[in-house]
Scaffold this motif. Structure first.
Motif, PDB file in Angstrom:
ATOM      1  N   ILE A  13      19.223  17.884   5.518  1.00  0.00           N
ATOM      2  CA  ILE A  13      18.836  19.194   6.075  1.00  0.00           C
ATOM      3  C   ILE A  13      17.890  19.900   5.090  1.00  0.00           C
ATOM      4  N   PHE A  14      18.261  19.835   3.810  1.00  0.00           N
ATOM      5  CA  PHE A  14      17.460  20.557   2.806  1.00  0.00           C
ATOM      6  C   PHE A  14      16.137  19.862   2.491  1.00  0.00           C
ATOM      7  N   GLU A  15      16.023  18.594   2.816  1.00  0.00           N
ATOM      8  CA  GLU A  15      14.745  17.890   2.582  1.00  0.00           C
ATOM      9  C   GLU A  15      13.679  18.255   3.611  1.00  0.00           C
ATOM     10  N   GLN A  16      14.072  18.943   4.673  1.00  0.00           N
ATOM     11  CA  GLN A  16      13.154  19.084   5.809  1.00  0.00           C
ATOM     12  C   GLN A  16      11.795  19.712   5.499  1.00  0.00           C
ATOM     13  N   PRO A  17      11.738  20.790   4.698  1.00  0.00           N
ATOM     14  CA  PRO A  17      10.399  21.341   4.451  1.00  0.00           C
ATOM     15  C   PRO A  17       9.459  20.287   3.849  1.00  0.00           C
ATOM     16  N   ILE A  18       9.995  19.457   2.966  1.00  0.00           N
ATOM     17  CA  ILE A  18       9.147  18.461   2.302  1.00  0.00           C
ATOM     18  C   ILE A  18       8.751  17.343   3.263  1.00  0.00           C
ATOM     19  N   VAL A  19       9.726  16.810   4.002  1.00  0.00           N
ATOM     20  CA  VAL A  19       9.379  15.656   4.848  1.00  0.00           C
ATOM     21  C   VAL A  19       8.566  16.073   6.078  1.00  0.00           C
ATOM     22  N   ALA A  21       6.360  18.510   5.957  1.00  0.00           N
ATOM     23  CA  ALA A  21       5.008  18.674   5.397  1.00  0.00           C
ATOM     24  C   ALA A  21       4.348  17.310   5.224  1.00  0.00           C
ATOM     25  N   GLN A  22       5.127  16.364   4.733  1.00  0.00           N
ATOM     26  CA  GLN A  22       4.641  15.001   4.518  1.00  0.00           C
ATOM     27  C   GLN A  22       4.182  14.366   5.840  1.00  0.00           C
ATOM     28  N   THR A  23       5.001  14.567   6.868  1.00  0.00           N
ATOM     29  CA  THR A  23       4.676  14.020   8.187  1.00  0.00           C
ATOM     30  C   THR A  23       3.418  14.687   8.730  1.00  0.00           C
ATOM     31  N   MET A  24       3.365  15.998   8.566  1.00  0.00           N
ATOM     32  CA  MET A  24       2.201  16.715   9.085  1.00  0.00           C
ATOM     33  C   MET A  24       0.910  16.286   8.423  1.00  0.00           C
ATOM     34  N   GLN A  25       1.020  16.014   7.115  1.00  0.00           N
ATOM     35  CA  GLN A  25      -0.171  15.566   6.388  1.00  0.00           C
ATOM     36  C   GLN A  25      -0.829  14.358   7.034  1.00  0.00           C
ATOM     37  N   SER A  26      -0.032  13.507   7.657  1.00  0.00           N
ATOM     38  CA  SER A  26      -0.593  12.317   8.292  1.00  0.00           C
ATOM     39  C   SER A  26      -1.302  12.641   9.596  1.00  0.00           C
ATOM     40  N   TYR A  27      -1.046  13.814  10.148  1.00  0.00           N
ATOM     41  CA  TYR A  27      -1.575  14.113  11.487  1.00  0.00           C
ATOM     42  C   TYR A  27      -2.488  15.335  11.533  1.00  0.00           C
ATOM     43  N   VAL A  28      -2.628  15.998  10.393  1.00  0.00           N
ATOM     44  CA  VAL A  28      -3.411  17.232  10.384  1.00  0.00           C
ATOM     45  C   VAL A  28      -4.497  17.129   9.321  1.00  0.00           C
ATOM     46  N   ARG A  29      -5.733  17.425   9.711  1.00  0.00           N
ATOM     47  CA  ARG A  29      -6.790  17.563   8.709  1.00  0.00           C
ATOM     48  C   ARG A  29      -6.938  19.040   8.429  1.00  0.00           C
ATOM     49  N   VAL A 153      24.906  10.223  10.069  1.00  0.00           N
ATOM     50  CA  VAL A 153      24.859   9.792  11.477  1.00  0.00           C
ATOM     51  C   VAL A 153      24.231  10.886  12.342  1.00  0.00           C
ATOM     52  N   ALA A 154      24.500  12.134  12.010  1.00  0.00           N
ATOM     53  CA  ALA A 154      23.883  13.229  12.756  1.00  0.00           C
ATOM     54  C   ALA A 154      22.424  13.354  12.321  1.00  0.00           C
ATOM     55  N   SER A 155      21.531  13.213  13.271  1.00  0.00           N
ATOM     56  CA  SER A 155      20.108  13.240  12.939  1.00  0.00           C
ATOM     57  C   SER A 155      19.659  14.672  12.657  1.00  0.00           C
ATOM     58  N   THR A 156      18.945  14.861  11.576  1.00  0.00           N
ATOM     59  CA  THR A 156      18.449  16.202  11.219  1.00  0.00           C
ATOM     60  C   THR A 156      16.960  16.135  10.877  1.00  0.00           C
ATOM     61  N   LYS A 157      16.656  15.537   9.721  1.00  0.00           N
ATOM     62  CA  LYS A 157      15.253  15.555   9.280  1.00  0.00           C
ATOM     63  C   LYS A 157      14.382  14.661  10.156  1.00  0.00           C
ATOM     64  N   ALA A 158      14.948  13.601  10.720  1.00  0.00           N
ATOM     65  CA  ALA A 158      14.131  12.759  11.603  1.00  0.00           C
ATOM     66  C   ALA A 158      13.705  13.573  12.824  1.00  0.00           C
ATOM     67  N   PRO A 196       6.643  24.279   7.307  1.00  0.00           N
ATOM     68  CA  PRO A 196       7.526  23.929   6.181  1.00  0.00           C
ATOM     69  C   PRO A 196       8.014  25.143   5.404  1.00  0.00           C
ATOM     70  N   GLU A 197       7.117  26.109   5.174  1.00  0.00           N
ATOM     71  CA  GLU A 197       7.560  27.279   4.423  1.00  0.00           C
ATOM     72  C   GLU A 197       8.570  28.100   5.227  1.00  0.00           C
ATOM     73  N   ALA A 198       8.319  28.220   6.517  1.00  0.00           N
ATOM     74  CA  ALA A 198       9.259  28.966   7.358  1.00  0.00           C
ATOM     75  C   ALA A 198      10.622  28.262   7.368  1.00  0.00           C
ATOM     76  N   MET A 199      10.601  26.928   7.337  1.00  0.00           N
ATOM     77  CA  MET A 199      11.876  26.189   7.294  1.00  0.00           C
ATOM     78  C   MET A 199      12.596  26.443   5.972  1.00  0.00           C
ATOM     79  N   SER A 200      11.842  26.576   4.891  1.00  0.00           N
ATOM     80  CA  SER A 200      12.470  26.916   3.602  1.00  0.00           C
ATOM     81  C   SER A 200      13.144  28.274   3.678  1.00  0.00           C
ATOM     82  N   HIS A 201      12.459  29.233   4.321  1.00  0.00           N
ATOM     83  CA  HIS A 201      13.086  30.553   4.479  1.00  0.00           C
ATOM     84  C   HIS A 201      14.384  30.438   5.276  1.00  0.00           C
ATOM     85  N   ALA A 202      14.345  29.624   6.316  1.00  0.00           N
ATOM     86  CA  ALA A 202      15.547  29.435   7.136  1.00  0.00           C
ATOM     87  C   ALA A 202      16.677  28.849   6.279  1.00  0.00           C
TER      88      ALA A 202
END
Ligand code: M6R
Length: 364
Positions: A13-19, A21-29, A153-158, A196-202
């Protein structure tokens, strides 16, 4: 390893802002203000219909994706759970685009559905977290999530990474269909990058959410309500809670409540309302009034403006940052995950390995 977290789920759950952002980097210029999905030998502008198939949490990501694709690209989307898809003999015009969403890439029903779509001459796009999986290998268009290994088992960051990819795909399709100006695309990209930043605030509200968990843990039934893209988020919240805390929970479209589930409401049933301020807010507030009139105890998840407008009389509120409606599902995923997590911890269940469940369901 779990690092300094008590469970893999909490770590993930806590990795989400990073992953995300990482995922977005692959799809956003970022510099160009454009999204970019990997090229594939198929003209996206020719897509007239998208068929989405997945199971569980990945299916809920698909429901949010349907909302985005229809809204931005104006392309109709059919969506099915994989176990229903093949057996209803869906109408698939040759050359259509079929989109499969899976963390593991091995879910038996989803894989069988993919092969069925292939037989029906569909183009196969796959959003998958395990790049070496069967689904990844069988895709025409591979759209990887970069969540890293998900152990709980509970999917979160994926899930939130799936949302990031689907937002990029919807935007790309919209551009290909000539439905977006460059300016509109730049705006969408800017909002996506705020996620990602908004998720960190959350995530900063972890302690507040832990404090609310004792109000939910004794319940036998819990309802989750949301509208628009927050309706699938209500379904996802309910699935998270039932998977790991074993409390019966249902997600409903807020406006559907008076067509049945309202009969369940009394002062024993907590109702979790996901309502970011925005065009659908007032409608959800009137559904909250219906709950309150029957003694229902509400936990309102909203932003400061929403809580100021509708927080009074709620059992509890969870404040999210003010975000553009596009990224609200990514941000509101965090409190529903944390709430399920803290309730499960209170109940003493095996959070990472809940009873009767497997990480990857490889039988039909
Ligand atoms: O690996 P997949 O994404 O295909 O898995 C689909 C579902 O089995 C999965 O999302 C399941 O619902 C999770 N346990 C939800 O937390």
């Amino acid at each position: 390893s779990k690092g300094n977290h008590a469970h893999f789920m909490r770590k993930e759950i806590f990795e989400q802002p990073i992953v995300v952002a990482q995922t977005m980097q692959s799809y956003v210029r970022a510099f160009e203000g454009e999204v970019a999905i990997p090229s594939f030998e198929f003209d996206l502008s020719a897509v007239e219909r998208v068929t989405v198939v997945a199971c569980g949490t990945s299916f809920y990501a698909g429901m949010v994706g349907k909302y985005w694709i229809e809204r931005f690209a104006r392309v109709p989307v059919d969506i099915d759970v994989a176990s229903e898809f093949r057996y209803r003999d869906p109408v698939l015009e040759p050359g259509g685009l079929a989109l499969f969403i899976s963390q593991s890439g091995e879910t038996a029903d989803t894989l069988a559905a993919l092969r069925h779509a292939r037989e029906k001459e569909q183009r196969i796009a796959v959003v998958v977290n395990v790049p070496t999986s069967s689904m990844a290998r069988e895709a025409d268009l591979l759209l990887p999530t970069r969540a890293g290994p998900e152990i709980g088992v509970a999917s979160t960051k994926a899930f939130t990474c799936q949302l990031a990819v689907l937002a990029a795909l919807a935007t790309n399709l919209a551009r290909a269909k000539g439905r977006l100006t460059g300016e509109e695309e730049r705006e969408i990209v800017a909002h996506l990058q705020e996620a990602p930043e908004a998720m960190s605030h959350a995530l900063n509200h972890d302690a507040d959410i832990a404090a609310i968990a004792p109000l939910i843990a004794p319940a036998r039934d819990v309802l989750y309500l949301g509208r628009g893209p927050d309706y699938p988020m209500a379904l996802e919240g309910a699935l998270k809670l039932k998977e790991i805390s074993y409390i019966h929970a249902e997600g409903y479209a807020a406006g559907e409540m008076k067509h049945g589930p309202i009969a369940l409401i009394d002062d024993q049933v907590p109702v979790i309302v996901l309502a970011p301020s925005g065009p659908l807010f007032e409608k959800t507030v009137s559904n909250m009034a219906e709950v309150r009139a029957r003694g229902g105890r509400i936990v309102l998840i909203s932003d400061a403006a929403g809580i100021a407008a509708a927080g009074e009389g709620c059992m509890a509120t969870i404040e999210m940052p003010e975000v553009h409606p596009l990224i609200a599902p990514l941000v509101y995923a965090v409190p529903v995950q944390l709430l399920a997590y803290h309730v499960a911890v209170l109940k003493g269940t095996d959070v990472d390995q809940p009873r009767n469940l497997a990480k990857s369901v490889t039988v039909e």
